[in-house]
Design a protein around this motif. Structure first.
Motif, PDB file in Angstrom:
ATOM      1  N   ALA A 162       0.453  -1.256  -0.138  1.00 51.44           N
ATOM      2  CA  ALA A 162       0.197   0.014  -0.005  1.00 51.44           C
ATOM      3  C   ALA A 162       0.303   1.029   0.434  1.00 51.44           C
ATOM      4  CB  ALA A 162      -0.886   0.160   0.801  1.00 51.44           C
ATOM      5  N   PHE A 163       2.085   1.449   0.546  1.00 50.11           N
ATOM      6  CA  PHE A 163       2.572   2.162   0.847  1.00 50.11           C
ATOM      7  C   PHE A 163       3.278   2.962  -0.459  1.00 50.11           C
ATOM      8  CE2 PHE A 163       3.917   3.094   5.467  1.00 50.11           C
ATOM      9  CZ  PHE A 163       2.613   3.288   5.847  1.00 50.11           C
ATOM     10  N   SER A 164       4.006   1.550  -1.379  1.00 46.78           N
ATOM     11  CA  SER A 164       4.612   1.384  -1.914  1.00 46.78           C
ATOM     12  C   SER A 164       3.529   2.395  -3.264  1.00 46.78           C
ATOM     13  CB  SER A 164       5.063   0.231  -2.803  1.00 46.78           C
ATOM     14  OG  SER A 164       5.824  -0.148  -4.081  1.00 46.78           O
ATOM     15  N   ALA A 165       2.494   1.338  -4.006  1.00 43.38           N
ATOM     16  CA  ALA A 165       1.487   2.758  -4.421  1.00 43.38           C
ATOM     17  C   ALA A 165       0.740   3.393  -3.643  1.00 43.38           C
ATOM     18  CB  ALA A 165      -0.213   1.424  -4.900  1.00 43.38           C
ATOM     19  N   ALA A 166       1.028   3.776  -2.879  1.00 44.35           N
ATOM     20  CA  ALA A 166       0.181   5.389  -2.965  1.00 44.35           C
ATOM     21  C   ALA A 166       1.926   7.086  -3.160  1.00 44.35           C
ATOM     22  CB  ALA A 166       0.239   5.710  -1.138  1.00 44.35           C
ATOM     23  N   ARG A 167       3.119   6.265  -2.562  1.00 45.44           N
ATOM     24  CA  ARG A 167       3.779   7.067  -2.968  1.00 45.44           C
ATOM     25  C   ARG A 167       4.671   7.089  -3.821  1.00 45.44           C
ATOM     26  NH1 ARG A 167       8.989   4.256   0.968  1.00 45.44           N
ATOM     27  NH2 ARG A 167       9.866   2.959  -1.380  1.00 45.44           N
ATOM     28  N   ARG A 168       4.093   6.447  -4.794  1.00 42.26           N
ATOM     29  CA  ARG A 168       4.277   6.469  -6.271  1.00 42.26           C
ATOM     30  C   ARG A 168       3.485   7.264  -7.369  1.00 42.26           C
ATOM     31  NH1 ARG A 168       7.543   4.068  -8.726  1.00 42.26           N
ATOM     32  NH2 ARG A 168       7.952   2.556  -7.353  1.00 42.26           N
ATOM     33  N   LEU A 169       1.696   6.995  -6.255  1.00 43.61           N
ATOM     34  CA  LEU A 169       0.660   8.037  -6.892  1.00 43.61           C
ATOM     35  C   LEU A 169       0.784   9.580  -6.335  1.00 43.61           C
ATOM     36  CD1 LEU A 169      -1.644   8.975  -8.421  1.00 43.61           C
ATOM     37  CD2 LEU A 169      -2.644   7.820  -5.804  1.00 43.61           C
ATOM     38  N   ALA A 170       1.561   9.233  -5.316  1.00 42.22           N
ATOM     39  CA  ALA A 170       1.771  11.302  -4.961  1.00 42.22           C
ATOM     40  C   ALA A 170       2.957  11.295  -5.377  1.00 42.22           C
ATOM     41  CB  ALA A 170       2.458  10.753  -3.492  1.00 42.22           C
ATOM     42  N   ALA A 171       3.835  10.814  -5.804  1.00 46.91           N
ATOM     43  CA  ALA A 171       4.619  11.805  -6.675  1.00 46.91           C
ATOM     44  C   ALA A 171       4.550  12.351  -8.145  1.00 46.91           C
ATOM     45  CB  ALA A 171       6.141  10.739  -7.058  1.00 46.91           C
ATOM     46  N   VAL A 172       3.741  11.065  -8.988  1.00 44.57           N
ATOM     47  CA  VAL A 172       3.346  11.415  -9.128  1.00 44.57           C
ATOM     48  C   VAL A 172       2.031  13.287  -9.239  1.00 44.57           C
ATOM     49  CG1 VAL A 172       0.968  11.307 -11.481  1.00 44.57           C
ATOM     50  CG2 VAL A 172       2.953   9.464 -10.800  1.00 44.57           C
ATOM     51  N   LEU A 173       1.409  13.166  -8.510  1.00 44.01           N
ATOM     52  CA  LEU A 173       0.512  14.224  -7.871  1.00 44.01           C
ATOM     53  C   LEU A 173       1.803  15.327  -7.473  1.00 44.01           C
ATOM     54  CD1 LEU A 173      -2.517  12.831  -5.603  1.00 44.01           C
ATOM     55  CD2 LEU A 173      -2.176  13.656  -8.582  1.00 44.01           C
ATOM     56  N   THR A 174       3.144  15.200  -7.132  1.00 50.93           N
ATOM     57  CA  THR A 174       3.505  16.627  -7.558  1.00 50.93           C
ATOM     58  C   THR A 174       3.882  17.410  -9.145  1.00 50.93           C
ATOM     59  OG1 THR A 174       6.067  15.521  -7.649  1.00 50.93           O
ATOM     60  CG2 THR A 174       5.100  15.634  -5.717  1.00 50.93           C
ATOM     61  N   VAL A 175       3.658  17.138  -9.742  1.00 52.79           N
ATOM     62  CA  VAL A 175       3.817  17.285 -10.532  1.00 52.79           C
ATOM     63  C   VAL A 175       2.647  18.297 -11.460  1.00 52.79           C
ATOM     64  CG1 VAL A 175       3.591  17.274 -14.146  1.00 52.79           C
ATOM     65  CG2 VAL A 175       5.305  15.254 -11.683  1.00 52.79           C
ATOM     66  N   PRO A 176       2.514  19.473 -11.457  1.00 56.10           N
ATOM     67  CA  PRO A 176       1.588  20.876 -11.427  1.00 56.10           C
ATOM     68  C   PRO A 176       0.287  20.236 -12.591  1.00 56.10           C
ATOM     69  CG  PRO A 176       3.464  21.896 -11.263  1.00 56.10           C
ATOM     70  CD  PRO A 176       4.070  20.625 -11.135  1.00 56.10           C
ATOM     71  N   ARG A 177       0.549  19.985 -13.555  1.00 61.21           N
ATOM     72  CA  ARG A 177       0.320  19.602 -14.786  1.00 61.21           C
ATOM     73  C   ARG A 177      -0.718  18.001 -14.764  1.00 61.21           C
ATOM     74  NH1 ARG A 177       4.731  18.685 -17.240  1.00 61.21           N
ATOM     75  NH2 ARG A 177       5.293  16.653 -17.522  1.00 61.21           N
TER      76      ARG A 177
END
Length: 417
Positions: free
Chosen positions: A346-361
């Motif tokens: 769960a942490f792996s998936a969530a932090r990968r998605l979170a990293a994507v969400l740091t891209v503004p566009r």
């Protein structure tokens, strides 16, 4: 308020940090008949930078402690999600056998002190106003913990140590804990405001955050009602960041602007008070979480949801897990293996998605269609609330498990390594 007591020369179990995790661990260990000393650098009651939200998962852990009905916060039915011109109210999932169908919100001044008192009632001894700063290690084991007291340095000889001293974890750092910022971490600020909706049964969650000039920010906002006894709501803003994409946000003006944007909807009065901010390691992005006779729990072990900074439920849960393995002879590999078995996918998936969400566009591309999809918002609530368990087999759970397995295969540094 408990007066500080003399530092003991020795204890069987030393718990460093009297937040929810540390106090819950001390209560469980003392209830099992162990000699427990609970130590904290603060004198209670004390404040803590936090959103104050309690998910159904956190309520379940408080129920196990016997404290499920011990707090003044309202019963929260779910999240009121807003953004991109859309709005959906999504209830916590009704899943029998796992978690209750409600959450709450309780100020940390109340929550932490009540769990701490529960530990003392179970037989733990409290040492307040004393900071753990280092350790003596002989033969791979911590034999004593060095502390700074108002009267000067001292040490406590120990058999076992549970480290629950928060995101900075001074003792954990001295024992070799390292925080790796290549994965997503959080930056957040919170304040308190008077509100006529202080007893509301919904948590406000805003997925679209903008500054005073209308510019989109890589963050989110929240409003959590704290009940009629306080007359307040906890209001805050957070941002996700990585080492490559740090969050450059002036939090004080942003939280003031966000408060003004919510003034009519939440019937707020006055300015935001007691603004405080914090930096959050998340998703198990630390190494060095245990040794032969010591282990890190809660925030100290970065057991924090990478998508929204929620960590109280994980603090309580890791406290319970730690108390259950205290009788083992060596925590060196047992503890990180246990944490990975429970949280790594769960942490792996969530932090990968979170990293994507740091891209503004990316945020508006996902946010605009997402807020209008009931199915996606139900998944968001379950993921943000840490409400998907290993034995859930519905479509959302299966999709999240598959995402975790796929993400884990790509990790160059898995959680807790």
């Amino acid at each position: 308020m408990s007066a500080p007591i003399r530092v003991p020369a020795r204890t069987e179990v030393l718990v460093v940090g009297a937040g929810p995790g540390g106090s819950a661990a001390a209560a469980a260990a003392a209830s099992a008949g162990r000699e427990v000393t609970l130590l904290d650098s603060a004198v209670f009651p004390r404040d803590k930078t936090c959103g104050d939200g309690l998910t159904p998962r956190a309520i379940a852990e408080l129920d196990l402690l016997g404290l499920g009905d011990a707090f003044s916060g309202p019963r929260i039915e779910g999240l009121d999600l807003q953004g991109w011109g859309g709005r959906q109210q999504v209830r916590w999932p009704q899943r029998s056998g796992h978690f209750p169908a409600y959450g709450s919100a309780v100020a940390r001044t109340e929550l932490d002190d009540r769990i701490r008192h529960h530990a003392l009632e179970a037989g733990a001894r409290m040492v307040s106003g004393v900071k753990a700063v280092g350790a003596t290690i002989i033969g791979g084991k911590v034999t004593a913990v060095q502390v700074n007291t108002p009267d000067g340095p001292a040490q406590i000889e120990v058999d076992k140590v549970i480290v629950a001293d928060g995101v900075r974890s001074a003792l954990g750092t001295s024992l070799g804990r390292s925080w790796h910022r290549t994965t997503a971490y959080g930056v957040a600020a919170r304040a308190y405001v008077e509100s006529d909706r202080c007893n509301d049964t919904w948590m406000g969650s805003h997925l679209e955050l903008r500054d005073g000039a209308g510019e989109l920010l890589p963050g989110y906002g929240w409003v959590f009602p704290l009940g009629t006894e306080s007359g307040l709501v906890n209001i805050g803003v957070g941002a996700l960041a990585t080492e490559k994409r740090p969050a450059h946000m002036a939090l004080r003006p942003i939280i003031e602007h966000y408060t003004n944007s919510q003034r009519d909807d939440w019937q707020l009065h006055g300015k935001p008070l007691r603004i405080a901010s914090a930096l959050l390691p998340m998703g198990g992005a630390v190494s060095g979480v245990s040794g032969a006779n010591w282990m890190l729990i809660g925030d100290a072990a970065a057991c924090v949801n990478p998508l929204n900074g929620e960590g109280i439920d994980y603090a309580l849960e890791t406290a319970r897990l730690a108390s259950e393995v205290l009788g083992e002879n060596d925590f060196s590999t047992l503890w990180p293996d246990l944490l990975r078995s429970r949280y790594a996918l769960a942490f792996s998936a969530a932090r990968r998605l979170a990293a994507v969400l740091t891209v503004p566009r990316v945020v508006p591309l996902l946010g605009r269609p997402g807020i209008r999809s009931t199915a996606l918002m139900e998944m968001v609530v379950r993921v943000m609330g840490n409400l998907i368990t290993e034995d859930d087999s519905d479509l959302i759970a299966r999709a999240w498990h598959v995402a975790g397995l796929a993400s884990a295969r790509l990790d160059t540094r898995p959680p807790f390594t």
